[in-house]
Enzyme design. Structure first.
Site, short mmCIF file in Angstrom:
data_model
loop_
_atom_site.label_atom_id
_atom_site.label_comp_id
_atom_site.label_asym_id
_atom_site.label_seq_id
_atom_site.Cartn_x
_atom_site.Cartn_y
_atom_site.Cartn_z
CB SER A 308 -0.96 -0.03 1.20
OG SER A 308 -1.95 0.93 1.08
CG ASP A 319 7.29 5.08 -11.98
OD1 ASP A 319 7.90 3.99 -11.97
OD2 ASP A 319 6.06 5.17 -12.18
CE LYS A 333 -4.90 -2.42 1.35
NZ LYS A 333 -5.03 -1.03 0.85
#
Length: 466
Positions: A308, A319, A333
């Site tokens: 999460s 990224d 998740k």
């Protein structure tokens, strides 16, 4: 006049439907969003009323004929929870006590054993133990299935009921029976409950590399991280090579804290986006100028227990190439749970959206793949593969990054020469009877050893490029 529960429920539904049609918000929303004509709307409502009537019939039959008297509130709450838990593993109903406990937990202090759990095949599955808690010290591991609490089976209990049984007054003992992968006999544990105070951020200086461990994302996390980085930079001075951020077995927590932690190291760009059922409910969170690490190399450690919020941070830094992510693939998740209070009746926790990294990758059921796979011990990645979101019953599918932005490939990081080739030599797992490896124990923590090595290599590359 005596009115049956079924009749009252049906009357309320009819009144709601009529009101919606007269007052526009719901009636017009249905026809506008779904393109339904009046006939289709009427047919849909009639089906809904019949189902509500069925619920009322069953409820009355239980009240009248069950072998023992039932508590109306408990039966209705169980029905609500069943409705929610049938959707996915993370939706559910919280009664007033559980809701209060959840609010306390997000503030960073609560009572219990110190484990993050979910439900699977009727048993309680451990997502991860929290550092320095009774469960962690007793040897509870991620992936363990709790089958009995104080000798009583958890089969038939809801997740909330099982959690309430595990809670209790500090200094009281609880006995857990655990089914563990690779062991033929159940594991019996006696654990003494305690007040769980979550110090979500811990830090220290390892010679010339800062080590920061984030164990969860509560209301104190961002503040604790900023304080930790400030102390490490003050202690390390000019010799500080970089920082290792350890989020292994971090089960997640508050979205706003994950955004703030990511923003601490990013100067610009998207951090995470959420996409809901309706396109106009999508949200994007962007970074503000300012990097508290002043451009120092960062290595992020994750594993199969990182879930999460920790996946949001790892995905954002990966990224944007602000950090190199190493370890093993995260839990996966990638869904957003919204807590909706029900005044006087607790709250519901409902899955309302999916998370996407800045490149458009969906985290759900896939997780974050590290830039370099480094196991804590030989076979760790294979062991973790059985204990991820994708294997949970009713887990949401990964939609592949559907939406306005398609997932784009992430550019591989530039690594020090020879680093990858030397990454596949993890030690053997601890033998039976040996203490488990504790994260941050530099003498035994192979992943941390490699992370520090990588930070130093990245620092050399950084100086060479300047």
């Amino acid at each position: 006049m005596k009115v049956s529960f079924r009749s009252a429920l049906l009357a309320a539904a009819i009144a709601f439907g009529a009101g919606a049609a007269l007052n526009h918000p719901v009636g017009d929303w249905v026809s506008t969003r779904l393109g339904l004509g009046a006939q289709a709307q009427d047919s849909g409502r009639a089906d809904t009323y019949r189902l509500l009537s069925l619920f009322g019939d069953v409820f009355e039959r239980i009240r009248a004929e069950y072998v023992e008297p039932v508590n109306d509130r408990e039966v209705v709450e169980a029905a609500i929870n069943g409705m929610l838990t049938s959707l996915d593993p993370h939706s559910g109903y919280m009664n007033p006590r559980t809701f209060r406990d959840m609010q306390v937990q997000t503030r960073g202090e609560f009572g219990g054993l110190g484990i993050e759990v979910t439900q699977e095949s009727g048993y309680i599955k451990v997502i991860s133990p929290i550092d320095d808690t009774p469960a962690f010290r007793a040897g509870v591991k991620a992936g363990d299935l709790i089958t009995h609490i104080d000798g009583r089976s958890v089969q038939g209990l809801t997740l909330n009921e099982a959690v309430e049984r595990m809670r209790g007054a500090p200094r009281t003992e609880i006995k857990l029976t655990i089914r563990r992968e690779g062991q033929t006999q159940p594991v019996q544990m006696s654990i003494v409950r305690d007040i769980i105070r979550i110090q979500s951020v811990r830090s220290r200086l390892e010679d010339d590399v800062g080590y920061i461990r984030i164990t969860s994302f509560n209301e104190q996390t961002d503040q604790g991280l900023r304080r930790a980085v400030q102390q490490i930079r003050a202690q390390g001075g000019a010799r500080l090579k970089g920082i290792v951020i350890d989020m292994r077995n971090n089960p997640g927590g508050l979205l706003d804290q994950a955004v703030s932690v990511s923003d601490d190291f990013l100067d610009q760009g998207e951090i995470v986006s959420t996409r809901a059922r309706r396109a106009e409910d999508a949200q994007r969170y962007n970074a503000k100028p300012g990097d508290i690490a002043a451009g120092l190399p960062i290595v992020v450690l994750i594993n199969g227990g990182s879930a999460s919020a920790s996946e949001i941070v790892a995905g954002a830094l990966q990224d944007h190439r602000r950090a190199v992510v190493i370890g093993t693939r995260s839990f996966g998740k990638g869904s957003v749970q919204t807590v909706m209070p029900l005044p006087g009746n607790g709250a519901i926790r409902l899955t309302t959206a999916r998370y996407y990294t800045p490149s458009g990758r969906s985290i759900q059921a896939t997780g974050i793949e590290p830039d370099v796979v480094i196991e804590l011990y030989d076979g760790e990645a294979r062991a973790e593969a059985r204990d991820r979101e994708a294997n949970l019953s009713r887990a949401l599918r990964n939609d592949g990054g559907n939406g306005a932005t398609r997932a784009s490939p992430v550019t591989p990081p530039a690594l020090p020469p020879g680093f990858v080739e030397g990454s596949a030599s993890p030690p053997k797992p601890p033998a039976d009877g040996q203490p488990p490896i504790q994260f941050g124990d530099l003498a035994r923590d192979y992943q941390l050893q490699r992370a520090i090595e990588l930070v130093r290599g990245l620092s050399v590359m950084r100086r060479a490029s300047n």
